[in-house]
Scaffold this motif. Structure first.
Motif, mmCIF file in Angstrom:
data_model
loop_
_atom_site.group_PDB
_atom_site.id
_atom_site.type_symbol
_atom_site.label_atom_id
_atom_site.label_comp_id
_atom_site.label_asym_id
_atom_site.label_seq_id
_atom_site.Cartn_x
_atom_site.Cartn_y
_atom_site.Cartn_z
ATOM 1 N N CYS A 352 0.836 -1.201 0.000
ATOM 2 C CA CYS A 352 0.000 0.000 0.000
ATOM 3 C C CYS A 352 0.868 1.248 0.000
ATOM 4 O O CYS A 352 0.608 2.204 -0.753
ATOM 5 N N ALA A 353 1.902 1.256 0.820
ATOM 6 C CA ALA A 353 2.810 2.407 0.873
ATOM 7 C C ALA A 353 3.546 2.576 -0.448
ATOM 8 O O ALA A 353 3.720 3.702 -0.951
ATOM 9 N N MET A 354 4.000 1.464 -1.032
ATOM 10 C CA MET A 354 4.713 1.509 -2.310
ATOM 11 C C MET A 354 3.816 2.058 -3.421
ATOM 12 O O MET A 354 4.218 2.923 -4.198
ATOM 13 N N ALA A 355 2.590 1.538 -3.494
ATOM 14 C CA ALA A 355 1.665 1.977 -4.537
ATOM 15 C C ALA A 355 1.296 3.442 -4.369
ATOM 16 O O ALA A 355 1.195 4.193 -5.355
ATOM 17 N N ALA A 356 1.082 3.862 -3.120
ATOM 18 C CA ALA A 356 0.737 5.261 -2.849
ATOM 19 C C ALA A 356 1.866 6.186 -3.295
ATOM 20 O O ALA A 356 1.629 7.226 -3.924
ATOM 21 N N ALA A 357 3.090 5.810 -2.986
ATOM 22 C CA ALA A 357 4.241 6.627 -3.367
ATOM 23 C C ALA A 357 4.386 6.694 -4.882
ATOM 24 O O ALA A 357 4.627 7.769 -5.456
ATOM 25 N N GLY A 358 4.254 5.534 -5.543
ATOM 26 C CA GLY A 358 4.395 5.508 -6.996
ATOM 27 C C GLY A 358 3.354 6.362 -7.689
ATOM 28 O O GLY A 358 3.657 7.085 -8.648
ATOM 29 N N LEU A 359 2.116 6.299 -7.214
ATOM 30 C CA LEU A 359 1.060 7.109 -7.815
ATOM 31 C C LEU A 359 1.285 8.590 -7.539
ATOM 32 O O LEU A 359 1.123 9.431 -8.433
ATOM 33 N N ALA A 360 1.662 8.918 -6.320
ATOM 34 C CA ALA A 360 1.885 10.326 -5.974
ATOM 35 C C ALA A 360 2.927 10.953 -6.886
ATOM 36 O O ALA A 360 2.748 12.083 -7.364
ATOM 37 N N GLU A 361 4.005 10.221 -7.146
ATOM 38 C CA GLU A 361 5.054 10.798 -7.994
ATOM 39 C C GLU A 361 4.535 11.120 -9.386
ATOM 40 O O GLU A 361 4.809 12.192 -9.932
ATOM 41 N N VAL A 362 3.795 10.203 -10.003
ATOM 42 C CA VAL A 362 3.339 10.462 -11.376
ATOM 43 C C VAL A 362 2.172 11.436 -11.420
ATOM 44 O O VAL A 362 1.822 11.925 -12.495
ATOM 45 N N LEU A 363 1.590 11.744 -10.274
ATOM 46 C CA LEU A 363 0.575 12.795 -10.219
ATOM 47 C C LEU A 363 1.195 14.168 -9.973
ATOM 48 O O LEU A 363 0.487 15.167 -9.858
ATOM 49 N N GLY A 364 2.532 14.211 -9.873
ATOM 50 C CA GLY A 364 3.213 15.488 -9.744
ATOM 51 C C GLY A 364 3.651 15.855 -8.347
ATOM 52 O O GLY A 364 3.990 17.014 -8.091
ATOM 53 N N ALA A 365 3.682 14.896 -7.447
ATOM 54 C CA ALA A 365 4.052 15.194 -6.061
ATOM 55 C C ALA A 365 5.541 15.507 -5.933
ATOM 56 O O ALA A 365 6.372 15.014 -6.700
ATOM 57 N N THR A 366 5.865 16.305 -4.942
ATOM 58 C CA THR A 366 7.263 16.527 -4.572
ATOM 59 C C THR A 366 7.766 15.293 -3.828
ATOM 60 O O THR A 366 6.972 14.468 -3.355
ATOM 61 N N PRO A 367 9.091 15.131 -3.680
ATOM 62 C CA PRO A 367 9.595 13.996 -2.893
ATOM 63 C C PRO A 367 9.028 13.951 -1.483
ATOM 64 O O PRO A 367 8.748 12.870 -0.953
ATOM 65 N N GLU A 368 8.847 15.116 -0.871
ATOM 66 C CA GLU A 368 8.288 15.150 0.483
ATOM 67 C C GLU A 368 6.834 14.662 0.483
ATOM 68 O O GLU A 368 6.410 13.963 1.414
ATOM 69 N N GLN A 369 6.076 15.026 -0.535
ATOM 70 C CA GLN A 369 4.698 14.537 -0.642
ATOM 71 C C GLN A 369 4.664 13.037 -0.926
ATOM 72 O O GLN A 369 3.782 12.325 -0.427
ATOM 73 N N VAL A 370 5.613 12.563 -1.726
ATOM 74 C CA VAL A 370 5.700 11.118 -1.998
ATOM 75 C C VAL A 370 5.970 10.356 -0.704
ATOM 76 O O VAL A 370 5.334 9.329 -0.414
ATOM 77 N N GLU A 371 6.913 10.851 0.082
ATOM 78 C CA GLU A 371 7.223 10.211 1.374
ATOM 79 C C GLU A 371 6.016 10.240 2.287
ATOM 80 O O GLU A 371 5.734 9.278 3.004
ATOM 81 N N ASN A 372 5.273 11.343 2.253
ATOM 82 C CA ASN A 372 4.054 11.458 3.056
ATOM 83 C C ASN A 372 3.015 10.435 2.606
ATOM 84 O O ASN A 372 2.356 9.793 3.431
ATOM 85 N N ALA A 373 2.843 10.263 1.289
ATOM 86 C CA ALA A 373 1.890 9.282 0.776
ATOM 87 C C ALA A 373 2.242 7.876 1.258
ATOM 88 O O ALA A 373 1.369 7.102 1.674
ATOM 89 N N ALA A 374 3.525 7.542 1.197
ATOM 90 C CA ALA A 374 3.958 6.214 1.652
ATOM 91 C C ALA A 374 3.695 6.049 3.145
ATOM 92 O O ALA A 374 3.258 4.975 3.599
ATOM 93 N N GLU A 375 3.947 7.100 3.908
ATOM 94 C CA GLU A 375 3.723 7.024 5.359
ATOM 95 C C GLU A 375 2.254 6.808 5.675
ATOM 96 O O GLU A 375 1.903 6.009 6.543
ATOM 97 N N ILE A 376 1.373 7.520 4.959
ATOM 98 C CA ILE A 376 -0.063 7.330 5.176
ATOM 99 C C ILE A 376 -0.441 5.889 4.846
ATOM 100 O O ILE A 376 -1.210 5.239 5.566
#
Length: 459
Positions: A352-376
């Motif tokens: 779940c964390a991996m998928a959230a991070a991968g999607l966040a990046e291709v939606l335009g997230a910053t690295p900090e937002q990607v890390e946040n997505a994985a944490e959630i």
């Protein structure tokens, strides 16, 4: 040890990376070692013992079948799922097998593969011992292997110390924590996917990385296609009905009309995850992402990206998989992706964390937002137990992947609405997952002796 994206995403067959892919690798490794040491022709018998979770749920997870296929020379990446049952029928009928497909030995299954339901070895729950003997009873070789999740296997050469030949290839941006990963992105101005790509170039060219990841994606897509085409009942005795094909027909029919359901996209995500995990439960070809039990989450989210995100394409798929793998590395390095070690939080939670991070990046997230997505993604899977009914990767595993895929999309979108700052870091959440797993009773760690496995009557 350096971990590649192709360590996190591996092609194999279901139903379990730790119980099927790992044992097949171990059995093949043992047979190959006999050949390398000039002992293959002298081998008359091979005796195998499975311990811990492998012993407790080995039949339901296909571990015995995997051992047989591995001894016969099959590997998870190349084995044809269609040969599995005919091979087992032949071995049962003839009470023999062909080591590496070359040397026939007696192999009465009930005698030569022993499952210890209540016994485990000290290093790891998923342990296997192999012993080869000559015609006169002399022991020729013996080795112990540990299947530690995601198809990773450690080997113990009678010294009492588990070992694996670590990959010490120097990479451009080494990291073992989320903090280190983010530090590289800040120092370089690169997104997480580019940090991971730069590291992959230590092993292969960029073209080879892209080709390899697009092959992984093609296997994921074919798995979904197969799952959407097959009706019937899953093997194993629970008589679980396959639902993906019927749902697929329903959604396609709705496509022909004006769809007004605001959650229509989520129905497709559910379908994608169900399709993968039904194929996994049936012993089909899947990609460990990072395990077989959690194999539906990353593909379901990638299919969501491809179908519903404007501008989606192969480049985004590659970047998403690279980002997801970088997050997977953090779980592998600092906690576990093994349900037998930390419960399902290590499998579905990590995925779940991996998928959230991968999607966040291709939606335009910053690295900090990607890390946040994985944490959630991991925070809201903490404490998730692994309690498969009947020892099969069916209940609650199949539906659990669908729910986690939806959760990953929610996590990515939540992170995008923020600025990347949050109270709990991914490193803290991973540490919590490891500690929670250590506190978790063994009956909730893939043994089918607690939770739903205990309270649901098998029919």
């Amino acid at each position: 040890m350096t971990i590649s994206v192709f360590d996190m995403f591996k092609v194999g067959i279901g139903p379990s990376s730790s119980h099927t892919v790992g044992p097949m690798r171990a059995a093949h490794s043992f047979a190959h070692a006999l050949e390398q040491e000039g002992l293959l022709e002298a081998t008359s018998r091979v005796h195998v013992e499975l311990f811990g979770s492998l012993g407790a749920t080995g039949h339901g997870h296909g571990s015995v079948k995997a051992v047989v296929l591995g001894l016969e020379g099959e590997t998870p990446e190349l084995v044809d799922p269609a040969v599995a049952e005919p091979t087992m029928e032949r071995v049962h009928a003839t009470r023999s097998l062909r080591l590496l497909g070359k040397h026939s030995i007696a192999f009465p299954l009930d005698d030569d593969v022993v499952l210890h339901r209540g016994k485990r070895l000290a290093y790891h729950s998923n342990a296997m011992t192999f012993q080869a003997t000559a015609a006169d009873g002399r022991r020729l070789a013996a080795r112990t292997y540990y299947s530690v999740g995601g198809g990773f296997v450690l080997d113990d050469t009678e010294t009492g110390t588990a070992r694996i030949a670590p990959d010490t290839t120097p990479v451009r941006h080494p990291f073992t924590t989320g903090a280190e990963l983010l530090a590289h992105t800040r120092a370089t101005g690169l997104p997480i996917s580019s940090i991971m790509m730069a590291n992959e170039l230590s092993w292969r060219s960029e073209d080879a990385v892209r080709a390899g990841l697009l092959h992984i994606w093609s296997v994921m897509r074919e798995c979904v296609r197969q799952g959407c085409a097959r009706d019937g009942v899953l093997p194993g005795g629970l008589k679980v009905r396959r639902r993906a094909a019927a749902l697929h027909r329903k959604l396609r029919a709705a496509d022909a009309e004006t769809e007004t359901d605001s959650l229509y996209a989520m129905e497709w995500v559910t379908l994608y995850a169900l399709a993968v995990n039904e194929e996994n439960a049936a012993g089909g070809r899947v990609v460990t992402a990072p395990t077989n039990g959690a194999a539906g989450i990353v593909p379901a989210v990638l299919h969501y990206y491809e179908r519903f995100v404007r501008g989606a394409g192969p480049d985004g798929v590659v970047r998403s998989l690279l980002t997801a793998a970088a997050i997977g590395v953090l779980f592998k390095e600092n906690a576990s992706i093994s349900g037998a070690e930390v419960g399902c939080q290590g499998e579905v939670g990590s995925a779940c964390a991996m998928a959230a991070a991968g999607l966040a990046e291709v939606l335009g997230a910053t690295p900090e937002q990607v890390e946040n997505a994985a944490e959630i993604g991991i925070e809201h899977n903490l404490g998730l137990t692994c309690d498969p009914v009947g020892g099969l990767v069916q209940i609650p595993c199949i539906e659990r992947n669908a729910v986690a895929a939806l959760k990953a999309i929610t996590a990515a979108r939540m992170a995008l609405h923020g600025d990347g700052t949050h109270h709990v870091s991914l490193d803290q959440a991973v540490k919590t997952m490891r500690e929670t797993g250590a506190d978790m009773k063994d009956k909730y760690k893939e043994t089918a002796r607690g939770g739903l496995a205990l309270n649901v009557v098998e029919c």
